[in-house]
Design an enzyme around this catalytic site. Structure first.
Site, PDB file in Angstrom:
ATOM      1  CG  ASN A 127      41.914  48.849  25.140  1.00  0.00           C
ATOM      2  OD1 ASN A 127      41.982  50.062  25.352  1.00  0.00           O
ATOM      3  ND2 ASN A 127      41.775  48.363  23.908  1.00  0.00           N
TER       4      ASN A 127
ATOM      5  CE1 TYR B 216      32.938  54.972  25.729  1.00  0.00           C
ATOM      6  CE2 TYR B 216      33.256  57.327  26.029  1.00  0.00           C
ATOM      7  CZ  TYR B 216      33.786  56.062  25.891  1.00  0.00           C
ATOM      8  OH  TYR B 216      35.137  55.866  25.902  1.00  0.00           O
TER       9      TYR B 216
END
Length: 239
Positions: A78, A143
């Site tokens: 994560n 991103y």
């Protein structure tokens, strides 16, 4: 026998919600992250164990191995974030290069390093889930490109590990509020633009994402692998 889980970036937001759900499911959970105070507070609150290190630093990952479980049934990658939101706007080509590398390092290298380091410890029929993003298929510059790379890496890894019954998947959230990713700073106009037009008319929550991750890490999810599971309320269609 108790199953063991490692959740990177487990101190806040989605990572914390995932770790809490896994603890509730009876797993022995280790959460990792860079900020010792945040990580240890979260671990105490949810009943997990904290191991502090930077997942994007090879030396730090190597050094942390002695504190991580000797056998891992669940790995949730994560750790990551949109470095475009954290770094100053590029003023020259060197800045552009640094920004793209920062996003790749934060979102791809972190997952690759931790997974590679723990691969010898993955139990047969283990579960690996990495957090992607709707941005991986919609763009969003450096991103989005990094999250697209996560999907490609996951597909390759699923076939490499599948012979041992290990599944490898991506959970790809849309806009998820109540996380540090946005930090409560969205204007209503920006929020509406990012959320888009989901079928259920709302943004996601960490609990929404954690529920999907929890299922994919369960023994029952053994025939789901090399997949990208969108958790976005219909803002991105899975087809």
């Amino acid at each position: 026998m108790t199953r063991t889980a490692v959740v990177t970036g487990g101190g806040t937001g989605i990572g914390r919600a995932v770790a809490a759900r896994l603890v509730e499911q009876g797993l022995d959970v280790v959460i990792t992250g860079r900020r010792e105070d945040v990580l240890k507070a979260a671990a105490e609150e949810i009943g997990a164990r904290a191991v502090v290190f930077d997942a994007s630093d090879p030396d730090a990952v190597q050094a942390a191995l002695s504190d991580l479980p000797s056998s891992v049934d669940v790995l949730v990658n994560n750790a990551g974030g949109n470095m475009t939101r954290r770094l100053p706007a590029p003023e020259n080509l060197a800045d552009v290069k640094n920004l793209w590398f920062a996003n790749y390092e934060s979102n791809v290298i972190s997952a690759v390093l931790v997974t590679t380091a723990l691969e010898p410890r993955l139990a047969d029929n283990a579960r690996v889930v990495t957090l992607g993003s709707i941005a991986g298929r919609r763009g969003s510059g450096a991103y989005g490109a990094a999250k697209a790379a996560v999907e490609a890496w996951t597909a390759d890894l699923a076939f490499a590990l599948g012979g041992r019954g290990i599944t490898v998947n991506v959970v790809s959230p849309g806009v998820t509020e109540d996380t540090e990713f946005f930090g409560g700073t969205l204007s209503e106009e920006r929020r509406k633009k990012l959320v888009g037009n989901p079928a259920n008319g709302r943004a996601g929550t960490p609990a929404d994402v954690a529920a999907a991750v929890t299922f994919l890490t369960s023994p029952e999810a053994g025939h789901i692998t090399a997949q990208v599971i969108g958790v976005n309320g219909g803002a991105g269609l899975g087809r």
